[in-house]
Design an enzyme around this catalytic site. Sequence first.
Site, PDB file in Angstrom:
ATOM      1  N   TYR A 192      15.251   2.072  48.235  1.00 54.03           N
ATOM      2  CA  TYR A 192      15.538   2.624  49.568  1.00 54.03           C
ATOM      3  C   TYR A 192      16.409   3.867  49.436  1.00 54.03           C
ATOM      4  O   TYR A 192      17.360   3.874  48.649  1.00 54.03           O
ATOM      5  CB  TYR A 192      16.269   1.594  50.441  1.00 54.03           C
ATOM      6  CG  TYR A 192      15.370   1.087  51.548  1.00 54.03           C
ATOM      7  CD1 TYR A 192      15.001   1.928  52.587  1.00 54.03           C
ATOM      8  CD2 TYR A 192      14.868  -0.208  51.529  1.00 54.03           C
ATOM      9  CE1 TYR A 192      14.148   1.495  53.584  1.00 54.03           C
ATOM     10  CE2 TYR A 192      14.012  -0.650  52.520  1.00 54.03           C
ATOM     11  CZ  TYR A 192      13.655   0.209  53.549  1.00 54.03           C
ATOM     12  OH  TYR A 192      12.805  -0.212  54.529  1.00 54.03           O
ATOM     13  N   GLU A 211      17.127   6.188  52.515  1.00 52.89           N
ATOM     14  CA  GLU A 211      17.203   6.887  53.810  1.00 52.89           C
ATOM     15  C   GLU A 211      18.220   8.018  53.725  1.00 52.89           C
ATOM     16  O   GLU A 211      19.294   7.866  53.148  1.00 52.89           O
ATOM     17  CB  GLU A 211      17.637   5.909  54.907  1.00 52.89           C
ATOM     18  CG  GLU A 211      16.514   4.993  55.342  1.00 52.89           C
ATOM     19  CD  GLU A 211      16.985   3.945  56.326  1.00 52.89           C
ATOM     20  OE1 GLU A 211      18.196   3.873  56.610  1.00 52.89           O
ATOM     21  OE2 GLU A 211      16.128   3.185  56.815  1.00 52.89           O
ATOM     22  N   ASP A 213      -1.382  23.690  60.453  1.00 53.46           N
ATOM     23  CA  ASP A 213      -1.674  22.453  59.730  1.00 53.46           C
ATOM     24  C   ASP A 213      -2.750  22.791  58.701  1.00 53.46           C
ATOM     25  O   ASP A 213      -3.929  22.898  59.026  1.00 53.46           O
ATOM     26  CB  ASP A 213      -2.163  21.386  60.723  1.00 53.46           C
ATOM     27  CG  ASP A 213      -2.541  20.079  60.031  1.00 53.46           C
ATOM     28  OD1 ASP A 213      -2.607  20.058  58.786  1.00 53.46           O
ATOM     29  OD2 ASP A 213      -2.785  19.084  60.740  1.00 53.46           O
ATOM     30  N   THR A 217      -1.230  17.561  54.481  1.00 53.66           N
ATOM     31  CA  THR A 217      -1.345  16.336  53.704  1.00 53.66           C
ATOM     32  C   THR A 217      -1.371  16.773  52.249  1.00 53.66           C
ATOM     33  O   THR A 217      -1.487  17.966  51.955  1.00 53.66           O
ATOM     34  CB  THR A 217      -2.665  15.589  54.007  1.00 53.66           C
ATOM     35  OG1 THR A 217      -3.752  16.493  53.797  1.00 53.66           O
ATOM     36  CG2 THR A 217      -2.702  15.094  55.439  1.00 53.66           C
ATOM     37  N   LYS A 222      -5.827  15.942  49.888  1.00 53.78           N
ATOM     38  CA  LYS A 222      -7.165  16.511  50.083  1.00 53.78           C
ATOM     39  C   LYS A 222      -7.421  17.531  48.964  1.00 53.78           C
ATOM     40  O   LYS A 222      -7.434  17.143  47.810  1.00 53.78           O
ATOM     41  CB  LYS A 222      -7.251  17.104  51.494  1.00 53.78           C
ATOM     42  CG  LYS A 222      -7.030  16.034  52.574  1.00 53.78           C
ATOM     43  CD  LYS A 222      -7.293  16.555  53.945  1.00 53.78           C
ATOM     44  CE  LYS A 222      -7.283  15.445  54.963  1.00 53.78           C
ATOM     45  NZ  LYS A 222      -5.978  15.162  55.543  1.00 53.78           N
ATOM     46  N   ARG A 235      -1.620  10.220  48.648  1.00 56.25           N
ATOM     47  CA  ARG A 235      -1.574  10.301  50.116  1.00 56.25           C
ATOM     48  C   ARG A 235      -0.122  10.491  50.520  1.00 56.25           C
ATOM     49  O   ARG A 235       0.732   9.650  50.230  1.00 56.25           O
ATOM     50  CB  ARG A 235      -2.049   8.999  50.768  1.00 56.25           C
ATOM     51  CG  ARG A 235      -3.350   8.477  50.307  1.00 56.25           C
ATOM     52  CD  ARG A 235      -3.834   7.385  51.246  1.00 56.25           C
ATOM     53  NE  ARG A 235      -4.539   7.998  52.338  1.00 56.25           N
ATOM     54  CZ  ARG A 235      -5.788   8.460  52.246  1.00 56.25           C
ATOM     55  NH1 ARG A 235      -6.450   8.374  51.124  1.00 56.25           N
ATOM     56  NH2 ARG A 235      -6.374   9.020  53.282  1.00 56.25           N
TER      57      ARG A 235
END
Length: 437
Positions: free
Chosen positions: A51, A53, A206, A232, A235, A241
Amino acid sequence: DPNLKQADPLVYELLEKEMRRQWKGLELIASENFTSKAVLEALGSAFTNKYSEGQPGARYYGGNEYIDELELLCQQRALEAFGLDPSEWGVNVQPYSGSPANFAVFTALLQPHDRIMGLDLPSGGHLTHGFYTTKKRVSASSIYFESLPYRVSPVTGYIDYENLEELARLFRPKLIIAGGSAYPREWDYGRFRKICDENDAYLMVDMAHISGLVAAKQVLSPFSYADVVTTTTHKSLRGPRAGMIFYRRQCLAQVRRGEDLESLINSAVFPALQGGPHNHQIAALAVQLAQVNTPEFREYAKQIILNAKALAKYLSSLGYHLATGGTENHLILWDLRPQRFTGSKAEKLFEKCSITLNKNSVHGDHSALSPGGVRIGTPALTSRGFKERDFEQVGEFLHRGLEIGLNIQTKTGKKLQDFVSGLDIYYRPELVKLQTE
Ligand code: PLP
């Protein structure tokens, strides 16, 4: 510890089957790719256990010494991959994927019910660019914001910039999104910037589909014009991903001219929208971003476009119609309306012969519910070493597959359901013959 095969034979078997499917077939889905072993290794690593954050150096959990180093390395490689000066641009590499990255930008720059404009879904835009139908506000980007889409010309298939300009003057959006999921041509970012300036709007680009091509300088770069660029990473960039948000340190839009967007973007990602970053994704992305910055990747990106052009030329030479008549990037839109065939039938048909592509609207379609064509992309097969000649062969398979589909259609009639049942009855002898030739 037992390995996957021992611990969970069921999941292991599904993985084996999926891997076989990926290798056996021709992967033509424009948004997919094959990552490297190194990326997969980083994805399946102990980084997933942690973790973290917050931001590097300012976390809400202890034990982040190496995670901090990893995230900073990923940021540095992201800026290098796109040739960006860290004094002009910053990047957030925490978005879990493309959709959360886009929503984080809206959260950072807009108030609820502010107005946005993006390319309409049937014109090749993405759901997250404000999509809604007459019946429903489909995407959260249209539920929480007021959206008015711009479109491609029903005649040419190119973006209708005059209409966009006119609509923007009336609608006064606070943010305009350039970029899409099924647009085979270059984007006129300068024109978008001008329209944004006239309306005091932010320009968000985008570049999800084309980010690998942008990094390799094979298509135009949006960075001279945009306030924010999202992408992203799975691609044409060929990473895991995930998502990234690039933001300007000196915002160009009048609303916040000169202001650093860093804190707005970072706090929109966390704590507004996300919790702990997926550190295994960040590690895998860092690995891929180093790959992107090599001559081999530039060659790869160049080949993606050469392949798309070769396929477009081959299909055109057989008399088929492509939206906009061709392509300048990694994808083509094959208009099947002249053949009186639908995109849905084509998708089902080709799936039967291990060719994966997807139905897609083409300009001038009367209903988005029955798309008139298919979208075909070259990044995945280019990763497998396909060159122009191979894509001509792919074009030949598509042509022969379609001819079989048209024959089946004459036997089964117009309905998709009857066609799909017809496929099961008729496809084996004919398509198996095609595959074994
Ligand atoms: N933006 C564009 C242009 C896309 O094409 C996609 C996905 O296809 C996304 C955003 C969303 O990405 P994700 O599926 O990772 O949420």
